[in-house]
Each structure stands twice: as structure tokens, then as C-alpha cells.
Design an enzyme around this catalytic site. Structure first.
Site, PDB file in Angstrom:
ATOM      1  N   ASN A 146       0.879  -1.176   0.000  1.00 42.87           N
ATOM      2  CA  ASN A 146       0.000   0.000   0.000  1.00 42.87           C
ATOM      3  C   ASN A 146       0.910   1.218   0.000  1.00 42.87           C
ATOM      4  OD1 ASN A 146      -1.818   2.030   0.381  1.00 42.87           O
ATOM      5  ND2 ASN A 146      -2.497   1.360   2.420  1.00 42.87           N
ATOM      6  N   LYS A 200       0.093   4.212  -0.262  1.00 44.99           N
ATOM      7  CA  LYS A 200      -0.549   5.396   0.345  1.00 44.99           C
ATOM      8  C   LYS A 200      -0.300   6.615  -0.548  1.00 44.99           C
ATOM      9  CE  LYS A 200      -0.134   3.101   4.761  1.00 44.99           C
ATOM     10  NZ  LYS A 200      -0.021   3.166   6.207  1.00 44.99           N
ATOM     11  N   HIS A 250      -9.463   1.161   4.741  1.00 42.36           N
ATOM     12  CA  HIS A 250      -8.200   1.356   5.448  1.00 42.36           C
ATOM     13  C   HIS A 250      -8.431   2.285   6.641  1.00 42.36           C
ATOM     14  CE1 HIS A 250      -4.095   2.437   6.386  1.00 42.36           C
ATOM     15  NE2 HIS A 250      -3.731   1.359   5.726  1.00 42.36           N
ATOM     16  N   GLU A 275      -6.805   4.659   7.736  1.00 41.89           N
ATOM     17  CA  GLU A 275      -6.580   6.086   7.446  1.00 41.89           C
ATOM     18  C   GLU A 275      -7.792   6.695   6.755  1.00 41.89           C
ATOM     19  OE1 GLU A 275      -2.850   5.407   5.471  1.00 41.89           O
ATOM     20  OE2 GLU A 275      -1.997   4.764   7.388  1.00 41.89           O
ATOM     21  N   GLU A 318      -5.435  -4.880  10.235  1.00 44.84           N
ATOM     22  CA  GLU A 318      -4.367  -3.918  10.479  1.00 44.84           C
ATOM     23  C   GLU A 318      -4.602  -3.196  11.799  1.00 44.84           C
ATOM     24  OE1 GLU A 318      -2.374  -2.704   6.521  1.00 44.84           O
ATOM     25  OE2 GLU A 318      -4.075  -1.373   6.836  1.00 44.84           O
ATOM     26  N   GLY A 334       2.798   2.059  10.758  1.00 50.73           N
ATOM     27  CA  GLY A 334       3.763   3.142  10.638  1.00 50.73           C
ATOM     28  C   GLY A 334       4.468   3.494  11.932  1.00 50.73           C
ATOM     29  N   SER A 368       3.586  -2.422  10.102  1.00 52.07           N
ATOM     30  CA  SER A 368       5.039  -2.518  10.270  1.00 52.07           C
ATOM     31  C   SER A 368       5.619  -3.879   9.857  1.00 52.07           C
ATOM     32  CB  SER A 368       5.446  -2.167  11.714  1.00 52.07           C
ATOM     33  OG  SER A 368       5.057  -0.840  12.024  1.00 52.07           O
TER      34      SER A 368
HETATM   35  P1  13P Z   1       3.172   0.186   7.572  1.00 47.98           P
HETATM   36  O1  13P Z   1       3.632  -1.103   6.954  1.00 47.98           O
HETATM   37  O2  13P Z   1       3.927   1.380   7.094  1.00 47.98           O
HETATM   38  O3  13P Z   1       3.065   0.085   9.058  1.00 47.98           O
HETATM   39  O4  13P Z   1       1.653   0.430   7.027  1.00 47.98           O
HETATM   40  C1  13P Z   1       0.743  -0.592   7.136  1.00 47.98           C
HETATM   41  C2  13P Z   1      -0.470  -0.209   6.366  1.00 47.98           C
HETATM   42  O5  13P Z   1      -1.213   0.662   6.749  1.00 47.98           O
HETATM   43  C3  13P Z   1      -0.720  -0.902   5.090  1.00 47.98           C
HETATM   44  O6  13P Z   1      -1.987  -0.610   4.602  1.00 47.98           O
END
Ligand code: 13P
Length: 249
Positions: A10, A12, A94, A96, A166, A172, A212
Site C-alpha cells: 500500500n 498510500k 483502510h 486512514e 491492520e 507506521g 510494520s
Molecule cells: P506500515 O507497513 O507502514 O506500518 O503500514 C501498514 C499499512 O497501513 C498498510 O496498509
């Protein structure tokens, strides 16, 4: 779709279009194991270029879509546009999008229906915040997300869905859920799928872990019985790191 090993990136809101195409081309050079499905989730503006560059070994996903196929929704992108372009998957729900764009379970259920109606398979995300994890109510929370967002589907529709768990506190942050924490939640998700759809459908569901994931922890996480792969943020932006993750099954 039958249960698969999936390494999904992803991106983002990262990379310019040309950087994204370079990253894609570098990944496409990789000798992807035949039992692994690789997907990259890219910004909308990248998708046309990525579809033009597309190779069989790296599938392309959008990170969101609207629930209507067309209309007066300035700035939005519809599932029929994505399907027509040749996009392979869409990521929905997601954390976010849920947090910063107010996407709740009812809205996500509409988006999910629209994507599937256009023949667009969905990576459907769920996961709890740190507060919920500390309170110990993560199973109930994720159950509600799936009941309200996903469980209106019938069993045949479920075949075009991948679930991504997740935990928000691991996204992150560099803090990964332990393999046991991931396995516990994935087993919980599979058990509620058994209750709702029966054991065959539950066994066929691919459930990804996100938060992560790195080359250093992917093997242990993917090695858990109910973990079928990962949805990877930061480490999917570096071709070498993501290739190592692809090779971690
Ligand atoms: P990270 O791998 O950067 O923690 O992000 C995970 C994520 O949100 C994937 O959609």
C-alpha cells in the site's frame, strides 16, 4: 477465490507517477514464487501508467473508490472507471480512510457492493486502535466492523474479498503485533467467518496482516496458521525490501 499467499503493498500517498512506475518495473523483474500473489496499491493518478506497464506477476490495486459509477461527486473515482481501466483490486476501509475521511461501516458496505458489482475484487481492512487493544475489546470491535461492513454479502460474493487485519497501533509505528497477537486475531476472524458462512468459505478466505511488516519479521508473521500474507506500507516503497517480503512465505 481460493485461499492464497498474498504480498500486497500500500503505497498510500507516496511516490510521483514516474517514481511509482520505476518501482513497479523493478518489482516486475522479480521472480515471484508461483504460489504468491503480489499486489501494489497505488494513488489514482498512477493507475493508468501502471496498467500500461503491467506484467502478470504484479497486480495493481486502487486505494479507494466511490460507491456510485458516475455522477456529481467532484474529485471522486468510481469503481466502473477502475474496472474498465483493468485495475485488479481495490483496497477499502483502510484505517486512514476511516479516521481522516470519516468512512464508517455503512459507507464501506456501499463501496464494497459497488466494487463487487463491477467485478472488482476488494481488500477489506479492519483493525482496532490502541485504546481498544488496551481495553482488551479488540475481538468485539473487529467483529462489529466485519458484521456491519462485510457480512451482508452472500457466500459467493465473499470469494472476491480478501480481509486485511491492520491494528492501528502497529501502522507506521515500527511496533508490530507479535506473531501470536496476529494469529489470535486472524483465528478469531476465521471463526466468525465459519459461524456466518461455514467452514469451506472461511477456509478459503485470505486474511492479511498489516502493521510494520518488514523483511525482518515477515517470515514469522506469515508463518502463522491463519495469516495468509501482508498488507505492507512503508516497506513496500523500497523494491528490495518488498522483494524480500514477497520471498518470505
Ligand atoms: P506500515 O507497513 O507502514 O506500518 O503500514 C501498514 C499499512 O497501513 C498498510 O496498509
Amino acid at each position: 477465490m481460493a485461499r492464497k499467499n498474498i504480498a500486497a503493498g500500500n503505497w498510500k500517498m507516496n511516490t510521483t507517477v514516474s517514481e511509482g512506475v520505476d518501482l513497479y518495473n523493478s518489482l516486475a523483474e522479480h521472480n515471484v514464487p508461483s504460489d504468491v500473489t503480489v499486489i501494489v496499491g497505488a494513488p489514482f493518478i498512477h493507475l493508468t501508467s501502471l496498467i500500461a506497464a503491467k506484467k502478470d506477476n504484479i497486480k495493481v490495486a486502487a486505494q479507494n473508490c466511490h460507491y456510485e459509477n458516475s455522477g456529481a461527486y467532484t474529485g471522486e473515482t468510481s469503481p466502473s472507471m477502475l474496472a474498465d481501466l483493468g485495475v485488479d483490486y481495490v483496497i477499502l476501509g483502510h484505517s486512514e480512510r476511516r479516521e481522516y475521511f470519516n468512512e464508517g461501516n455503512a459507507l464501506l458496505a456501499k463501496k464494497l457492493n459497488a466494487a463487487l458489482a463491477n467485478g472488482l475484487p476488494v481488500i477489506f481492512c479492519c483493525g482496532e486502535s490502541l485504546d481498544i487493544r488496551k481495553a482488551g475489546t479488540q475481538n468485539e470491535y473487529v467483529t462489529k466492523q466485519l458484521e456491519e461492513g462485510l457480512f451482508h454479502l452472500d457466500v459467493s460474493q465473499l470469494q472476491d474479498v480478501v480481509i486485511a487485519y491492520e491494528p492501528i497501533w502497529a501502522i507506521g509505528t515500527g511496533e508490530t503485533a507479535s506473531p501470536e497477537q496476529a494469529q489470535d486475531m486472524h483465528a478469531h476472524i476465521r471463526s466468525i467467518l465459519v459461524d456466518k458462512y461455514g467452514s469451506n468459505a472461511a477456509e478459503e478466505m485470505s486474511i492479511l496482516y498489516g502493521g510494520s511488516v518488514k523483511p525482518t519479521n515477515a517470515k514469522e508473521i506469515f508463518g502463522q496458521k491463519d495469516v495468509d500474507g501482508g498488507l505492507v506500507g512503508g516497506a513496500s516503497l523500497k523494491a528490495d525490501m518488498f522483494k524480500e517480503i514477497i520471498d518470505s512465505f
